[in-house]
Motif scaffolding. Structure first.
Motif, PDB file in Angstrom:
ATOM      1  N   ILE A 275       6.899  -1.080   5.353  1.00  0.00           N
ATOM      2  CA  ILE A 275       5.934  -2.103   4.945  1.00  0.00           C
ATOM      3  C   ILE A 275       5.692  -3.077   6.099  1.00  0.00           C
ATOM      4  O   ILE A 275       4.546  -3.432   6.417  1.00  0.00           O
ATOM      5  CB  ILE A 275       6.434  -2.862   3.700  1.00  0.00           C
ATOM      6  CG1 ILE A 275       6.433  -1.934   2.477  1.00  0.00           C
ATOM      7  CG2 ILE A 275       5.571  -4.091   3.423  1.00  0.00           C
ATOM      8  CD1 ILE A 275       7.114  -2.528   1.254  1.00  0.00           C
ATOM      9  N   VAL A 276       6.776  -3.514   6.742  1.00  0.00           N
ATOM     10  CA  VAL A 276       6.666  -4.470   7.840  1.00  0.00           C
ATOM     11  C   VAL A 276       6.039  -3.829   9.068  1.00  0.00           C
ATOM     12  O   VAL A 276       5.099  -4.373   9.668  1.00  0.00           O
ATOM     13  CB  VAL A 276       8.058  -5.035   8.197  1.00  0.00           C
ATOM     14  CG1 VAL A 276       7.978  -5.889   9.454  1.00  0.00           C
ATOM     15  CG2 VAL A 276       8.626  -5.846   7.041  1.00  0.00           C
ATOM     16  N   PHE A 277       6.543  -2.666   9.446  1.00  0.00           N
ATOM     17  CA  PHE A 277       6.127  -2.036  10.706  1.00  0.00           C
ATOM     18  C   PHE A 277       4.631  -1.729  10.712  1.00  0.00           C
ATOM     19  O   PHE A 277       3.989  -1.741  11.766  1.00  0.00           O
ATOM     20  CB  PHE A 277       6.935  -0.755  10.939  1.00  0.00           C
ATOM     21  CG  PHE A 277       6.947  -0.287  12.361  1.00  0.00           C
ATOM     22  CD1 PHE A 277       7.565  -1.044  13.351  1.00  0.00           C
ATOM     23  CD2 PHE A 277       6.366   0.917  12.726  1.00  0.00           C
ATOM     24  CE1 PHE A 277       7.588  -0.622  14.669  1.00  0.00           C
ATOM     25  CE2 PHE A 277       6.384   1.356  14.041  1.00  0.00           C
ATOM     26  CZ  PHE A 277       7.002   0.580  15.020  1.00  0.00           C
ATOM     27  N   ASP A 278       4.084  -1.489   9.543  1.00  0.00           N
ATOM     28  CA  ASP A 278       2.654  -1.193   9.410  1.00  0.00           C
ATOM     29  C   ASP A 278       1.776  -2.341   9.917  1.00  0.00           C
ATOM     30  O   ASP A 278       0.586  -2.148  10.175  1.00  0.00           O
ATOM     31  CB  ASP A 278       2.340  -0.925   7.931  1.00  0.00           C
ATOM     32  CG  ASP A 278       1.249   0.114   7.747  1.00  0.00           C
ATOM     33  OD1 ASP A 278       1.038   0.931   8.657  1.00  0.00           O
ATOM     34  OD2 ASP A 278       0.609   0.120   6.678  1.00  0.00           O
ATOM     35  N   HIS A 279       2.362  -3.548  10.092  1.00  0.00           N
ATOM     36  CA  HIS A 279       1.604  -4.736  10.494  1.00  0.00           C
ATOM     37  C   HIS A 279       2.073  -5.319  11.831  1.00  0.00           C
ATOM     38  O   HIS A 279       1.786  -6.487  12.119  1.00  0.00           O
ATOM     39  CB  HIS A 279       1.716  -5.813   9.410  1.00  0.00           C
ATOM     40  CG  HIS A 279       1.200  -5.375   8.070  1.00  0.00           C
ATOM     41  ND1 HIS A 279      -0.140  -5.295   7.775  1.00  0.00           N
ATOM     42  CD2 HIS A 279       1.864  -4.959   6.948  1.00  0.00           C
ATOM     43  CE1 HIS A 279      -0.291  -4.871   6.524  1.00  0.00           C
ATOM     44  NE2 HIS A 279       0.913  -4.662   6.012  1.00  0.00           N
ATOM     45  N   LEU A 280       2.756  -4.527  12.650  1.00  0.00           N
ATOM     46  CA  LEU A 280       3.347  -5.072  13.872  1.00  0.00           C
ATOM     47  C   LEU A 280       2.711  -4.541  15.153  1.00  0.00           C
ATOM     48  O   LEU A 280       3.358  -4.407  16.192  1.00  0.00           O
ATOM     49  CB  LEU A 280       4.860  -4.792  13.894  1.00  0.00           C
ATOM     50  CG  LEU A 280       5.699  -5.451  12.798  1.00  0.00           C
ATOM     51  CD1 LEU A 280       7.177  -5.192  13.042  1.00  0.00           C
ATOM     52  CD2 LEU A 280       5.433  -6.960  12.711  1.00  0.00           C
ATOM     53  N   GLU A 286       2.010   0.939  20.577  1.00  0.00           N
ATOM     54  CA  GLU A 286       2.088   2.400  20.628  1.00  0.00           C
ATOM     55  C   GLU A 286       2.933   2.940  19.481  1.00  0.00           C
ATOM     56  O   GLU A 286       2.592   3.950  18.853  1.00  0.00           O
ATOM     57  CB  GLU A 286       2.668   2.847  21.969  1.00  0.00           C
ATOM     58  CG  GLU A 286       1.766   2.526  23.160  1.00  0.00           C
ATOM     59  CD  GLU A 286       2.383   2.975  24.476  1.00  0.00           C
ATOM     60  OE1 GLU A 286       3.473   3.604  24.450  1.00  0.00           O
ATOM     61  OE2 GLU A 286       1.782   2.718  25.531  1.00  0.00           O
ATOM     62  N   GLY A 287       4.045   2.267  19.207  1.00  0.00           N
ATOM     63  CA  GLY A 287       4.921   2.709  18.127  1.00  0.00           C
ATOM     64  C   GLY A 287       4.246   2.653  16.770  1.00  0.00           C
ATOM     65  O   GLY A 287       4.396   3.573  15.956  1.00  0.00           O
ATOM     66  N   VAL A 288       3.487   1.593  16.512  1.00  0.00           N
ATOM     67  CA  VAL A 288       2.808   1.456  15.226  1.00  0.00           C
ATOM     68  C   VAL A 288       1.679   2.483  15.104  1.00  0.00           C
ATOM     69  O   VAL A 288       1.474   3.062  14.024  1.00  0.00           O
ATOM     70  CB  VAL A 288       2.266   0.021  15.044  1.00  0.00           C
ATOM     71  CG1 VAL A 288       1.405  -0.071  13.788  1.00  0.00           C
ATOM     72  CG2 VAL A 288       3.421  -0.972  14.971  1.00  0.00           C
ATOM     73  N   ALA A 289       0.972   2.746  16.196  1.00  0.00           N
ATOM     74  CA  ALA A 289      -0.101   3.743  16.161  1.00  0.00           C
ATOM     75  C   ALA A 289       0.447   5.119  15.786  1.00  0.00           C
ATOM     76  O   ALA A 289      -0.147   5.836  14.968  1.00  0.00           O
ATOM     77  CB  ALA A 289      -0.804   3.796  17.521  1.00  0.00           C
TER      78      ALA A 289
END
Length: 353
Positions: A275-280, A286-289
């Motif tokens: 949930i958090v990582f989706d907005h970071l 690059e990691g979120v993409a």
């Protein structure tokens, strides 16, 4: 570091042989803490050989592990047996493994477990403890922390006495894990790697493990051209390597914010990280993409709007918990992290969830 580890399909069958020399006497039992999803599962339970006064305790993992739960288990064990146990064996996912580590510590250290939440507060070595993961990704089988939700904060007992003395890595035990849980727990490992590899604490040791775990996650969640058994083997190794990477560095923004969700809302750790990582994107573009790509490949719908009805004081509680994890912020942003990780910034991120 974990001093002894066995890996391989069917290696769970070696458990009795491995722990037998560690039995102190006939009145000193082994305590098995087992995920209650295996209650009635003869395929696994029948392979646990109880002897003398050994005790098997099934534990629900519907909620994240709490300090109060640790204290209750320790009291139950002490009152049920004449001698201190020979050892604690945790069989399950991250919740069970963290409970096993915490109980083994609190059987030799006085007071309540909440008093040991933090770094290097444990003074007396834990009793012998063994970890047997039945799901891969959390890295709890190898880490020097046991993450607990206490009355005032969500924070691990992080010490040199926390790691298991023995780990048995049997990929067969991970069969039958539901797809969503497989993804969320696997992403815990992936996020470990991203945070470690982009952190200011990064060193050659943590980088070598983090890079291998990252590559394995890509093979599993992007490439996916493997048999189910190969995927199970790879994810178990990714979890191990990811845990080793953060043992010598640290996690970062996603875990800090996820702890806030876990403390206030009881959000399960793997789900909270996603949930958090989706907005970071601001911190890990690059990691979120790549995370979003993995999410699309596997058709995973991340929960939305969990903070939409929260009041100001509830946001403040989450922010307080997150900001209390200073080593995570320093790893992510450097020594001047407070200039970036302001209360306003964290409020704006939580408001998106």
């Amino acid at each position: 570091m974990v001093s002894r580890v066995v890996f391989g399909r069917g290696s769970f069958n070696q458990l009795s042989e491995i722990i037998a020399p560690k039995r102190l006497n006939v009145n000193a039992p082994f305590i098995y803490l087992v995920d209650d999803v295996f209650k009635g599962n003869t395929w696994l339970i029948s392979r646990i050989s109880l002897a003398y006064d050994d005790q098997l305790i099934f534990i629900s993992v519907d909620e994240e592990p709490k300090t109060s739960q640790v204290d209750e288990l320790v009291e139950q064990i002490i009152l049920s047996h004449i001698d201190r146990p020979s050892g604690v064996i945790g069989i399950g996912g991250g919740t069970i493994l963290d409970l096993a580590k915490a109980v083994s510590i609190m059987l030799t250290n006085p007071g309540e477990s909440k008093n040991y939440q933090g770094w290097d507060l444990v003074k007396t070595p834990a009793i012998y403890h063994v970890g047997v993961p039945t799901i891969s990704g959390t890295g709890a089988e190898v880490s020097r922390t046991t993450v607990l939700t206490g009355p005032e904060r969500k924070l691990g007992i992080n010490s040199d006495y926390t790691p298991f003395d023995q780990v048995i890595l049997d990929p067969e035990l991970t069969k039958g894990v539901p797809k969503d849980q497989w993804f969320y727990t696997g992403m815990d490992c992936y996020i470990h790697c991203v945070e470690s590899l982009n952190g200011t604490f990064l060193n050659a040791f943590s980088k070598s493990y983090g890079e291998k775990a990252y590559d394995l996650c890509v093979e599993i969640f992007v490439d996916g051209n493997y048999t189910q058994e190969e995927m199970q083997d790879k994810l178990m190794m990714a979890s191990w390597h990811g845990g080793m990477s953060i043992a010598y560095s640290q996690v970062g923004v996603a875990h800090a914010l996820s702890y806030g969700l876990g403390y206030l809302l009881g959000t399960k750790h793997g789900v909270g990280n996603c949930i958090v990582f989706d907005h970071l994107e601001e911190f890990y573009p690059e990691g979120v993409a790549l995370f979003k790509k993995m999410k699309d490949i596997h058709g995973i719908k991340i929960p939305q709007g969990i903070c939409s009805q929260l009041e100001d004081y509830q946001f403040d509680i989450m922010i307080d918990v997150a900001l209390g994890l200073e080593p995570l912020w320093e790893n992510a942003l450097g020594k001047n992290w407070k200039q970036t990780a302001t209360r306003e910034k964290l409020r704006s991120i939580y408001a998106k969830m």
